[in-house]
Design an enzyme around this catalytic site. Sequence first.
Site, PDB file in Angstrom:
ATOM      1  N   GLU A 206       3.275   9.966  11.867  1.00 27.15           N
ATOM      2  CA  GLU A 206       4.177   9.792  13.009  1.00 27.15           C
ATOM      3  C   GLU A 206       4.700   8.352  13.061  1.00 27.15           C
ATOM      4  OE1 GLU A 206       1.319  11.425  13.036  1.00 27.15           O
ATOM      5  OE2 GLU A 206       2.136  13.435  13.357  1.00 27.15           O
TER       6      GLU A 206
ATOM      7  N   GLU B  83       0.822  -1.191   0.000  1.00 30.41           N
ATOM      8  CA  GLU B  83       0.000   0.000   0.000  1.00 30.41           C
ATOM      9  C   GLU B  83       0.871   1.262   0.000  1.00 30.41           C
ATOM     10  OE1 GLU B  83      -2.366   0.305   3.516  1.00 30.41           O
ATOM     11  OE2 GLU B  83      -3.602   1.938   2.753  1.00 30.41           O
TER      12      GLU B  83
END
Lengths: 394, 381
Positions: A381, A244
Amino acid sequence: MDLRFTDEDIAFRRELREFFAANLPEALRRKLEQGGKAEKHELVAWTRILNARGWATPHWPVEWGGTGWSPVQQMIFRDELQQFPAPEPLSFGVSMVAPVIFTFGSEAQKKRFLPRIANLDDWWCQGFSEPGAGSDLASLKTTARRDGDFYIVNGQKTWTTLAQYADWIFVLARTDPSAKKQKGISFLLIDMTTPGVTRRPIQLIDGSVEVNEIFFDDVRVPVENLVGEENKGWDYAKFLLANERNGQARVGLSKARLNRIRQLAAAAPGGGAPMRDNAAFRRKLAWLEIEARALEMTVLRVVCSESDEHGQPNPLSSILKLRGSELQQATTELLMDVVGSFALVDVAEAQPAPPDVEWAHGAAATYFNLRKLSIYGGANEIQRSIIAKSILGL
Amino acid sequence: MNFDLSEEQRLLRDNVERLLAKTYDFETRRKIAAGPEGFSRAAWARYADMGLLGLPFAEEDGGFGGGPVETMLVMECFGRALPLEPYFATAILSGALLRRAAAAELRATLVPLIGEGKLLLAFAHYEAQSRYLLHSIATTARREGDAYRIDGEKCLVLGGAEADKFLISARLSGATHSRDGIGLFLVDSSTPGLSRRSYRTQDGERAAALSFAALSVPASALICDDAAGAIDAAFDEALAALCAEAVGAMDEALKLTVDYLKTRVQFRVPLGSFQALQHRAADIYVALEQARSMTLFAVMGLSESDPHRRRTAALAAKARINESALFVGEQAVQLHGGIGMTMEYKLGHLFKRLTTIRRLFADTDHCLDQLAESESLLAAP
């Protein structure tokens, strides 16, 4: 080292553009250009046009309908689709569940599902996130208890994109509750019409209904719908997420939006002169165009290293999600800058749109909607932590 | 499209890397910097032996036929080790100008000398009013019989302190900012009427200010009477080379920073275990890799036949490198803490070189303004 596209690559681009121009309805192209999304029937029709041409699943193995294109050609194909813009085939099917099926699935699963995915006969959605399992996906609680030839699935998934259209959902569920976190998870394929599956739409801040909650109450799933081995689902999920990541730079979308911004700026009122003449705006636009080129070169570096077949994924791929999402978001902010206060009109509430704001259509909705990019698919993050740990060794 | 190095390219990079590792560690560099000339003639001879000085020149001129990719590889190695010799000034910037502007005969004379390490060249171009405009030249050259009389001042002539000869841009005709009428002269540094004040730059390298007072040179010193195109092209090559050097310096800065984060213990744990610092290091890595990508973009652009496309590629790369250099340099110092501030540790010198590169030839605003004037960078496929 040869840093140029070949003549074949350039001819290939031209062939793609001509095909898109001849086969994609202009109204749909225009809608996408303005930040709108394809309706289900539009995406189905377009996918079938691509599939008839043999182009719905370029990255699949050739025996299952892949085109055999080089990685650079596949990248060009995505880029041209995004820039045209034309809808991309539904990623949950062709790019997420299909590679898991053709890599880890049984022959029966391949025969049953892959052709229907390619033709968008089945609309797939992704059952990964849960209310208590976001970035910490492995803490998921949905269970699948074996009962004869069935698994009995109970639990809740959320943020399930376009599940309102879905025929099937691929689900991570806990098959061994006593195993440690990542162990004991399995990868199941579930028919959305099975009794006990219910969905609840969630409206997002752009006004759209794009994601849903999915509830599983004693849902009976045939054992044959387990992919690969029981309790190995986490490995398949990691494989899926790594695939992905590569597709997430989506530079073509940013390029298309920047080109639209450039066009709009020629006429957009900038206080006495068009926005195009505003020095601060010009610098921002030039900067984002540079960023798009930089990311594109990074994508090419990743894509070309894949063709080496060294086996290991290029560590650079972790940059693609991070910078791709940031760049797309920055382009939506600049689009808001161009349209200025016209962006404030809630076009969805004001149909038909007042003519003086029609050109600003979609700017605010796109801006709000694309905040999702730095959150999903592993929050940015998380990507930074991946870079720090797996690349820098911290 | 293929990013793999050829066997020869890999060999070149490995050889340069090995040479610098063996002969140019940070302590050696400090000693050389403190010496009378501020660079090493012995090192220069080693570059000649390795073929680096003749690398960017065509074989028919007596060079080794390297292209932009070879230059990129060498400059990246130089960026890591920060040698002080005027390689960029002589071989890259002046070299590019010679290749574009000088007649074949002159090239046949000069290139072997450069290649053998016997000629240090510098391009005297910038002037006080120029800022980043490449054609802003107030220095004049007037024909007087068989000679030219040159008057004016040049500043920040890179490699100018030690240059044996200067390439001097001077106006034959036209207004100060005109693209037309720029002549290029080759002048010996000892010519009467040429005075030079040498100084050290912030990065430890050396430059000079030149002033010409009724400097008289023979007519044959004019090597090109319409040099704007050659100057543009030379600066495009120079920008790509500087970008590569900056990538090398950033790469080294990141390496030092990561090593430091792994070994420096505070609060009884390595600094690298703190997430705030991990994420900053990740951002440094991203800034470095985006800069590397844009350096490749500039190198790719150098093969463009359209000078405009070549220019926009070089400026786009320079803008990205400038911003990466700023971020990587400042943050590497920040993550090192006090040690990053000292002259006795390499990191500060990498930071100073990166800061210099960021201001050389085109700052970010200049790049962006130039790009905004032109066709979109995204116009090509």
